[in-house]
Structures are given as C-alpha cells and as structure tokens.
Design a protein around this motif. Structure first.
Motif, mmCIF file in Angstrom:
data_model
loop_
_atom_site.group_PDB
_atom_site.id
_atom_site.type_symbol
_atom_site.label_atom_id
_atom_site.label_comp_id
_atom_site.label_asym_id
_atom_site.label_seq_id
_atom_site.Cartn_x
_atom_site.Cartn_y
_atom_site.Cartn_z
ATOM 1 N N SER A 393 0.818 -1.216 0.000
ATOM 2 C CA SER A 393 0.000 0.000 0.000
ATOM 3 C C SER A 393 0.851 1.265 0.000
ATOM 4 C CB SER A 393 -0.945 0.007 1.204
ATOM 5 O OG SER A 393 -0.208 -0.032 2.412
ATOM 6 N N ALA A 394 2.115 1.149 0.393
ATOM 7 C CA ALA A 394 3.058 2.272 0.303
ATOM 8 C C ALA A 394 4.396 1.686 -0.136
ATOM 9 C CB ALA A 394 3.172 2.998 1.629
ATOM 10 N N PHE A 395 4.417 1.148 -1.340
ATOM 11 C CA PHE A 395 5.545 0.367 -1.833
ATOM 12 C C PHE A 395 6.734 1.257 -2.161
ATOM 13 C CE2 PHE A 395 7.901 -1.610 -5.346
ATOM 14 C CZ PHE A 395 8.215 -2.835 -4.782
ATOM 15 N N SER A 396 7.899 0.865 -1.685
ATOM 16 C CA SER A 396 9.150 1.565 -1.992
ATOM 17 C C SER A 396 10.200 0.541 -2.391
ATOM 18 C CB SER A 396 9.649 2.367 -0.787
ATOM 19 O OG SER A 396 8.746 3.387 -0.434
ATOM 20 N N SER A 397 11.027 0.922 -3.363
ATOM 21 C CA SER A 397 12.107 0.039 -3.801
ATOM 22 C C SER A 397 13.157 0.863 -4.520
ATOM 23 C CB SER A 397 11.571 -1.044 -4.738
ATOM 24 O OG SER A 397 12.638 -1.817 -5.282
ATOM 25 N N ASP A 398 14.414 0.546 -4.282
ATOM 26 C CA ASP A 398 15.506 1.162 -5.034
ATOM 27 C C ASP A 398 15.808 0.407 -6.326
ATOM 28 O OD1 ASP A 398 16.028 3.316 -3.344
ATOM 29 O OD2 ASP A 398 17.250 2.082 -2.016
#
Length: 645
Positions: A393-398
């Motif tokens: 729901s609050a996806f983060s990825s480098d």
C-alpha cells in the motif's frame, strides 16, 4: 549596485580599464555557475513565502543602460589583450540601433559554456502584425517560427561554428548559438513576445580568446557588426516570408483546434488520412520521404470528419474513449502508429507528416522499467498479498522489478491526472500484462500476488481512463477491447467483429481477468529532496542536462530514458529547473501533494512564462514540459522522500 550591472562595478573599481586578468573579485553569478549548462536555483531563504519563489527577480544585466553600441565597441577594444575576466566589463545592457543588447552572464573561462545574451526589439521596430501574436496559440507558433528563422540566419552566416585553431594558446570561440527546435512546436524561452508585441531573442556567444586573453576586436565584430544584421534579418517582420509565417501559425492553430475538439466527439485521439507516420530512423524525428512511406488511411467505418479553422473539413481515424487494441504482425506498423499517437500530445511544424495526429493532452505512455526507484506508491490494485504479509500500500524500492515498476508507473500517472494510458507490449512485463488459463490452473490465485493489467482495464474505463494498447502476442485482450485495429503492410483495418468472434470461439476471458473494482490511487507529498536544496553558502544545488534522458542533480544522476514522451532536450532542462523549484518549495515546509505542486507550477507558467522555473537565469534554452514528465522525473529521483497524503 543600483541597477548599474556588474560591468559598472569593475569600471568603477579599476578606473574603466578592465581587470587585466588580475583575478581580483569574484563572479557572483547570482546563483549561476560559470558553466552555462550547470545552474543553481535561488534559495528559499531569499523569499518571504513559498509562492514568492515564482517571482521574477531582477537578473544581472537588467537595470539602466551601460552605454551605446559605440560604447560597447570601444569597451571591447579597450579590454583587447587583457585577461579573460575583463569581459565582465561589458556585462549589462547596451542601446544599439533598433534594439537593446543584454549580456546577462559572462562565462568564466574560454572553455566554459558560452555567455548568455539577449536582444530586445520594441514592437514598433519589429512591427509584427498583432493578429499574429495576440492569441496565445498564435504567439507560441510565431515564437517557434522566429526561433527557427533567427537560428537559420545565424547558421547561414556560419556564426554557429566554433573557431578552434588547436591548442590552448590558439584562437578559440566566437560561435553564437540559438536553441534550435525539433519537429514539435512548444512554448520556449528562445524567443519571447510581450503583450505589447516587443520581441526578445535569447542566445549564447562564446566570447573569443587566445589562451586566456581577450580577443576584443573579434568580439566587437560579433556583437556590434554581425549581430545587428542577424537581428534585422531574423526578428523584423519586413524580413520575413509572410506566407511562410502565416502557414506556420495556421498549421499549429489547426492542430490545436483539432485536439480541442476531441472531447466533444467522445474521442481520445485522431489520426488524419494521408498522414505520414514513419520517421526517417530511430535517431531522427523527421518524416520519412513520401515516396518511401505509406500514407495512413482510416478504415471507412472508423472515420470521422472534423472542421478546422484554417483548413476546413478533414477526415481520419477517430479513436473513441474506452479500450482500443492495435494488432498485427511484426514490422507491419503497430508501434509506428502508437508512437505517432503518443507524440500527438504536441503540435507539429508544417511538413512533419503528423500535423493531423492529435491525442488527449493527458495521455501518458507507460512501460516496465527494471531497476527504477519507487517511493511510497500504493500498487495494491495490481500487486498484493506478498509472502510473509508484506504490504504494497506504500511500496518503496531502489530496484523495482518489471512488474512492480509498471504498476508504479500507472499509479503515478493516474495520481497526476492521466486520462489515457498508452501501452506497447514490447516494453511491458509479460507477467504484468497477462496470466493465461494454463498458468492459473498450475499456480493458485492466492499464491500469485500480481493481478494482471488485463483484469483492471475495464475498471479503468469505468473511471473514465481510456487505454490504447499495441498487442501482438495475447488474444485474451480481445474480450475487453471496444475497438481492434489491425495493421497489415502499414494499412489499417477494423477487425473488431472478427476478433470478438474469435474470443467467443475460444471461450471467455479467464476468470482472473474479471475484477470488478480498480482500487485506490493514493496521493503523495514530497517531504524532502536530498542533498538539501540549499547548501551552507545559500546557493542552490547545481543541475545540468547531459542529454535528453539524463539530468545531473547535484551528485545524483537521474535517468529519464523510460519517459518516452519527452520530445526535446530543452524540455529536460526545464524539468531540471522544476526539480530545483520544488526543492526550494519543500524548504519552506509547506507541504503539497505531487499533483498540487505540479498544477501550481503549470498555473504560474501560464501566467508568467517558463522563467518562473529559474527566475534569475533568463535561460535561452528551455521548452515547456508537461506535468506528467516533471512528475516522472520527480518520481525517479533517487534522493526524493515521499509520504502518502
């Protein structure tokens, strides 16, 4: 300094004789680095409020006149043979016959990016008929035409060629450059026309030198002998081909009128009959020669007729809102058609071949981008139920995968107002696009986190978001398409009925593709851009635009190669400044959503022009980007921090 310019300062300090290369004093630059391609933004501390960041500050070079054209010539002769820094003596405004010459920024070194200059021609001298520039779309078209004309005059004289005899101690420089547009007609900073009809042209000049020694006589020839000729030939109405000017303006006006007519006809795109869609090559946006290209012709049953202000009735393919597929064999023109449609958000010059190709201005091309950064995006409509209960729901990825990056691209586009999505399966993640019946039988639904795009496409249509897709490998999309166009030997054919019959013959679309609701699009707000937007000396972070796809923001490289609707490097420059402006806004601690920030920037550009992005710079080489491309850059900047609103 009372508006007298930096030239006055050095004359006052050194008795009018220039600095003679002694290196005394520092180039303040008002926030601009010596390298003309590397710029800083005024710090937030310079302004009383968040909104004041958009106010045009008085740049160096503005204020009272330094002298006449003869004075400029004499000053250049006086500093001839002195150290290169002596060129700062001529920074300021000079009254020349028929125009004012402004030298806004003097390069610090013969090998630095060239000096930024302007000429201002009053309306009574330029004398362009008011009907050519009073309407905004006509003014944009006229500025575009004059940019091309002015650049053409300079190029025809060979003045845009750098003189370099070789070696540090040889003569070098002298070139004058104008930001030459491509095939698109965009709002630019290269030529501006005021509400009164005054014309301002912006350009650069590499002030000539031998080693680090001023070549004043050569500079005087450029600025006081050649420049007046270029101004007269390029910026006066009396020197123009009136028919060519009128044709250019009417072409742009027609294209804009065509695009404006789309909503009333229930259309998201129009491709005019006889349009030349193929380009010369992947490295050139110019049209393929008519003898080599097959002109586009719409299937009769999909044709619509529209009326243009300067051309009358035109016919072509009308793409209605909803879901449209472009199918066909490889190399038969599917992607060529889609690329023309995605470029249809911009107006074109006469002879481009795509003057009658227009698209919903809120159309966004989306694709997979392995490795891109994603920050706090709600991708639950497409990816959910990750192993071990991890939330998306609050996806983060480098380092996002193909499927997660494509999901994020769609959600980010919708977040800032996209109403049409353009998709080419060649650049998509397969597992994001489809999940056929055999795979569903093998891998249970509860074990597969990805909900394919196919299952959401009708729900998007219910939200008034249309899709145009190039599909060559999956017939599952037949069941969800409203219109299916087949390209055969670059000829368009309506195969909707045939494709729907095939879909029924092979059975309905797989059950996984029958999702009823789309899901959430969650607004986000940027909270910080690192490194901090203002350093310890009160200067902004430096940015430079290396290519159309690559921005250096401080020490961070921002890759925009996946942002396919960027049309020119000049747009990328404007995006770099927009990022600086957003960073300065964040320094005020007044939080806004991404959408609110970009709408505000759009509003200010509408009111004041592109200079609001870099108020003190008087940039000569910016072109207006859409808010979607600015948002794409912000989303891909690896040092931005976001939180959901």
């Amino acid at each position: 300094m009372g508006g007298r310019g930096r030239g006055w300062y050095y004359k006052h300090k050194y008795g009018g004789g220039g600095r003679g290369g002694r290196g005394c004093g520092q180039d303040s630059g008002h926030g601009a680095a010596d390298d003309g391609a590397t710029h800083t933004h005024p710090s937030a501390a310079d302004h009383g409020s968040d909104d004041e960041c958009y106010t045009n500050a008085t740049p160096s070079g503005e204020g009272r006149l330094v002298g006449s054209s003869n004075d400029l010539h004499a000053s250049l002769q006086r500093i001839n043979g002195k150290g290169y820094k002596a060129y700062h003596d001529i920074q300021g405004r000079w009254q020349c016959p028929g125009y004012v010459f402004c030298l806004d920024h003097v390069q610090g070194d013969p090998f630095a990016d060239p000096s930024r200059c302007r000429v201002q021609v009053l309306a009574g001298t330029a004398n362009f008929p008011s009907q050519l520039w009073q309407a905004k779309i006509r003014r944009t078209a006229l500025c575009d035409y004059l940019t091309r004309c002015f650049a053409g005059v300079v190029s025809a004289a060979g003045a845009d060629i750098r003189q370099q005899a070789g070696g540090w101690h040889r003569e070098k420089g002298g070139e004058m450059t104008v930001d030459v547009p491509g095939q698109h007609v965009l709002e630019r900073t290269s030529i501006l026309i005021s509400d009164q009809g005054d014309v301002e042209a912006r350009f650069t000049v590499a002030l000539p030198a031998r080693g680090r020694t001023v070549l004043g006589d050569w500079a005087a020839t450029i600025l006081t002998t050649n420049l007046p000729r270029y101004v007269k030939q390029g910026l006066h109405w009396a020197s123009q081909d009136a028919r060519a000017v009128q044709a250019h303006i009417e072409c742009v006006e027609n294209t804009q009128a065509l695009r404006d007519a789309l909503p009333s006809r229930g259309l998201i795109s129009f491709v005019g009959d006889s349009s030349v869609l193929p380009r010369v090559s992947g490295a050139s946006d110019k049209p393929m020669a008519k003898g080599q290209a097959i002109p586009f012709q719409s299937p009769a049953n999909l044709s619509v007729e529209l009326t243009l202000p300067n051309r009358g009735k035109v016919r072509g393919l009308g793409i209605r809102s909803g879901v449209m597929l472009i199918v066909g064999g490889g190399f038969h023109g599917k992607t060529t058609l889609l690329k023309a449609i995605e470029a249809g958000v911009y107006n074109k010059i006469p002879g481009d071949g795509r003057e009658l190709v227009v698209t919903d201005p809120n159309a966004v091309k989306v694709r997979a981008e392995d490795g891109r950064r994603v920050e706090a995006v709600d991708i639950t409509p497409f990816i959910n139920n990750l192993p071990y209960g991890r939330s998306t729901s609050a996806f983060s990825s480098d380092d996002a995968s193909g499927s997660t990056s494509q999901a994020a691209n769609i959600q980010e586009a919708l977040e800032v107002g996209a109403t049409t999505l353009l998709v080419d399966e060649d650049t998509c993640a397969t597992n994001f696009m489809i999940r056929d019946a055999r795979m569903q039988a093998l891998v249970a639904k509860e074990k597969e986190p990805i909900t394919p795009f196919l299952s959401k496409i009708k729900a998007l249509a219910d939200l008034k978001v249309s899709c145009i897709l190039v599909i060559g490998g999956s017939g599952d999309y037949f069941s969800v398409a409203d219109t299916i166009l087949c390209m055969e030997d670059f000829a368009a054919k309506d195969v909707t009925s045939e494709a729907h019959a095939i879909a029924q013959q092979f059975g309905d679309v797989p059950a996984v593709c029958n999702a009823s609701a789309y899901g959430q699009v969650t607004a986000r707000t940027p909270t910080a851009i690192h490194p901090a937007s203002v350093d310890g000396r009160g200067r902004g972070i430096k940015v430079s635009t290396r290519t159309m796809d690559l921005i250096s923001y401080g020490t961070v490289e921002l890759n925009l190669s996946g942002v396919e609707q960027l049309a020119e490097k000049s747009q990328t420059r404007a995006i770099a400044f927009a990022l600086q402006l957003i960073a300065s806004q964040l320094a005020t601690k007044r939080l806004r959503t991404v959408s609110q920030l970009l709408k505000h920037i759009d509003k200010e550009i509408d009111k004041q022009g592109l200079d609001v992005l870099a108020p003190r710079l008087k940039a000569c080489d910016m072109a207006r980007p859409r808010r979607f491309e600015i948002a794409a850059a912000l989303n891909r900047l690896r040092t931005v921090r976001m939180k959901q609103w």
